[in-house]
Design an enzyme around this catalytic site. Structure first.
Site, PDB file in Angstrom:
ATOM      1  N   PHE A  42       0.880  -1.215   0.009  1.00 25.89           N
ATOM      2  CA  PHE A  42       0.045  -0.263   0.081  1.00 25.89           C
ATOM      3  C   PHE A  42       0.852   1.286   0.159  1.00 25.89           C
ATOM      4  CE2 PHE A  42      -2.521   3.520   1.880  1.00 25.89           C
ATOM      5  CZ  PHE A  42      -3.399   3.320   1.081  1.00 25.89           C
ATOM      6  N   LYS A  50       2.569   9.528   8.867  1.00 23.08           N
ATOM      7  CA  LYS A  50       1.702   9.091   9.801  1.00 23.08           C
ATOM      8  C   LYS A  50       2.222   9.704  11.288  1.00 23.08           C
ATOM      9  CE  LYS A  50      -1.105   5.680   7.812  1.00 23.08           C
ATOM     10  NZ  LYS A  50      -0.670   4.640   6.386  1.00 23.08           N
ATOM     11  N   ASP A  67       9.116   2.678   1.697  1.00 26.46           N
ATOM     12  CA  ASP A  67       8.150   3.381   2.166  1.00 26.46           C
ATOM     13  C   ASP A  67       7.932   2.907   3.567  1.00 26.46           C
ATOM     14  OD1 ASP A  67       5.563   4.275   3.017  1.00 26.46           O
ATOM     15  OD2 ASP A  67       4.479   3.502   1.233  1.00 26.46           O
TER      16      ASP A  67
HETATM   17  C1  LIG Z   1      -1.021   5.486   5.266  1.00 25.79           C
HETATM   18  C2  LIG Z   1       0.114   4.573   4.103  1.00 25.79           C
HETATM   19  C3  LIG Z   1       0.283   5.433   2.917  1.00 25.79           C
HETATM   20  C4  LIG Z   1      -0.622   6.698   2.719  1.00 25.79           C
HETATM   21  O1  LIG Z   1      -0.472   7.710   3.638  1.00 25.79           O
HETATM   22  P1  LIG Z   1      -1.656   8.810   3.438  1.00 25.79           P
HETATM   23  O2  LIG Z   1      -1.066   9.928   4.340  1.00 25.79           O
HETATM   24  O3  LIG Z   1      -2.845   8.410   3.857  1.00 25.79           O
HETATM   25  O4  LIG Z   1      -1.599   9.679   2.257  1.00 25.79           O
HETATM   26  C5  LIG Z   1       1.445   5.209   2.300  1.00 25.79           C
HETATM   27  N1  LIG Z   1       1.903   4.255   2.609  1.00 25.79           N
HETATM   28  C6  LIG Z   1       2.023   3.340   3.647  1.00 25.79           C
HETATM   29  C7  LIG Z   1       2.853   2.341   3.909  1.00 25.79           C
HETATM   30  C8  LIG Z   1       0.830   3.674   4.466  1.00 25.79           C
HETATM   31  O5  LIG Z   1       0.698   2.783   5.420  1.00 25.79           O
END
Ligand SMILES: *Cc1c(COP(=O)(O)O)cnc(C)c1O
Length: 394
Positions: free
Chosen positions: A139, A253, A224
């Protein structure tokens, strides 16, 4: 205003992308607790999806934000911004990166990292190198390009045609990864622990293989760290848990402990991809967001929260294992990122029963719970949670 009034307005005026939400509206928070509009108290074991690592309204973060609000909330990136410079320094001093660019979200940080990698190879006279290899079940966000990078079809179906140049391979399959990289690849993009799809870690061996593969081909490894970063996995950054250094990593986050901020973090060479004019943002890196992040990150580091995440992760795991429950088929965790897998599709039921008993957790698919407590939890907080889970499962 009652909860019913709020739900009515939401139904009438809000775009329905989140479906049937849990019927609660929180009014305030303190530490690991949240209070709804009727005054009922909840224990937060989900941290706003890995955001509130220091709990709600941490005094140091609240104070930093309040002081900054009174001074200056926004000024354009046409001018120098003290908090931005200080935060960039703090991230670089505590990680393997040399330069940082601030965004407002995780998706924006990943979108920027993808642009950075593409721009780098275009500037090097290799415009054909614009492809990315990503993992199944990953994700990376909800912009068109980060949804394309995401390895789950459900997030992309309404939006075809997608951004060109993204390939997906199964996690921890070295042969598939090697076969997917070719002369058009510019980067491998992955999470060290896939969070959103249910806490699936890559192995050390796989991480090191990916690093070597990138070195061999002269391409970037982008990690990420939007969910894994800032201490949750037991290290400040999850790449440390698998013993590799990325060329680029992204944060969001927990960086601002609830105040929106993200970051693209790059080593000096990769950072050359962006030259003046190539990228920008109005809000990203504003004095207020950076004040929140400076307070959050410094507290996480000073109070050794990564070590606490590691210890409490072990404690929580031992406690759940100690229940010896037949209905649990697997517990997956890295630090305080947890999934509990059941043999039967009872996850939604268990989540709802836990909610009735005042505990906030998540579920993923029909069979698994997802648990992301604040890193400040104590043994007695864990005991209370595990006792309640035991009662619900019985
Ligand atoms: C939550 C998340 C995102 C997206 O972040 P947003 O602030 O909602 O755009 C991207 N990568 C990972 C691994 C995430 O957990």
């Amino acid at each position: 205003m009652t909860l019913e009034n709020i739900i009515e307005l939401d139904k009438k005026y809000y775009m329905n992308t989140f479906g049937g939400r849990t019927k609660v509206c929180f009014e305030r928070g303190e530490g690991i607790y949240l209070y709804d509009v009727s005054g009922k108290k909840y224990v937060d074991f989900f941290s706003g999806i890995a955001v509130n690592s220091l709990g709600h309204c941490h005094p140091k973060v609240v104070n930093a934000v309040c002081e900054q609000v009174k001074k200056l909330m926004h000024c354009s990136n046409l001018y120098y911004i003290k908090n931005q410079a200080l935060l960039a320094q703090m991230i670089c001093k505590n990680s393997v990166c040399d330069r940082v660019f601030f965004t407002n979200s995780g998706a924006e940080a990943n979108e920027g990292a993808i642009k950075l990698a593409r721009a780098y190879f275009k500037k090097k006279g290799m415009p054909q190198k614009y492809e990315f290899v990503c993992l199944d079940k990953s994700f990376h966000g909800r912009t068109l390009t980060t949804a394309t990078a995401t390895g789950q079809d459900k997030y992309k179906e309404p939006y075809t045609p997608l951004t060109p140049g993204f390939k997906h391979v199964p996690i921890n399959d070295m042969e598939a990864l090697e076969n997917a990289v070719n002369e058009n690849t510019c980067a491998i993009l992955l999470e060290v622990v896939q969070g959103e799809s249910g806490v699936h870690p890559i192995t050390k061996e796989y991480a090191q293989f990916a690093r070597e593969l990138c070195d061999k081909h002269g391409i970037f490894l982008i990690i990420d760290e939007v969910q894994t970063g800032i201490g949750r996995t037991g290290k400040l950054f999850a790449y440390e848990t698998v013993g590799i250094e990325p060329d680029i990593f992204t944060l969001a986050k927990a960086l601002g402990n609830g105040f929106p901020i993200g970051a693209i973090c790059a080593k000096e060479e990769a950072a050359k991809g962006f030259q003046p004019g190539d990228h920008g943002t109005t809000f990203g890196g504003n004095p207020l967001a950076c004040a929140a992040a400076l307070a959050s990150l410094s507290t996480i580091i000073e109070e050794d929260m990564p070590r606490k995440a590691e210890e409490m992760g072990k404690y929580l795991r031992d406690k759940i294992e100690g229940l010896n429950l037949d209905c649990i088929s697997e517990i997956r965790n890295v630090g305080l990122m947890f999934a509990i897998e059941f043999k039967e599709p009872i996850a939604a039921d268990v989540k709802n029963k836990m909610f009735e008993k005042g505990y906030l957790i998540g579920s993923v698919g029909a069979n698994a719970l997802r648990i992301l407590p604040p890193l400040i939890i104590t043994e007695s907080d864990v005991d209370g949670f595990v006792d309640t889970l035991y009662n619900v499962l019985n």
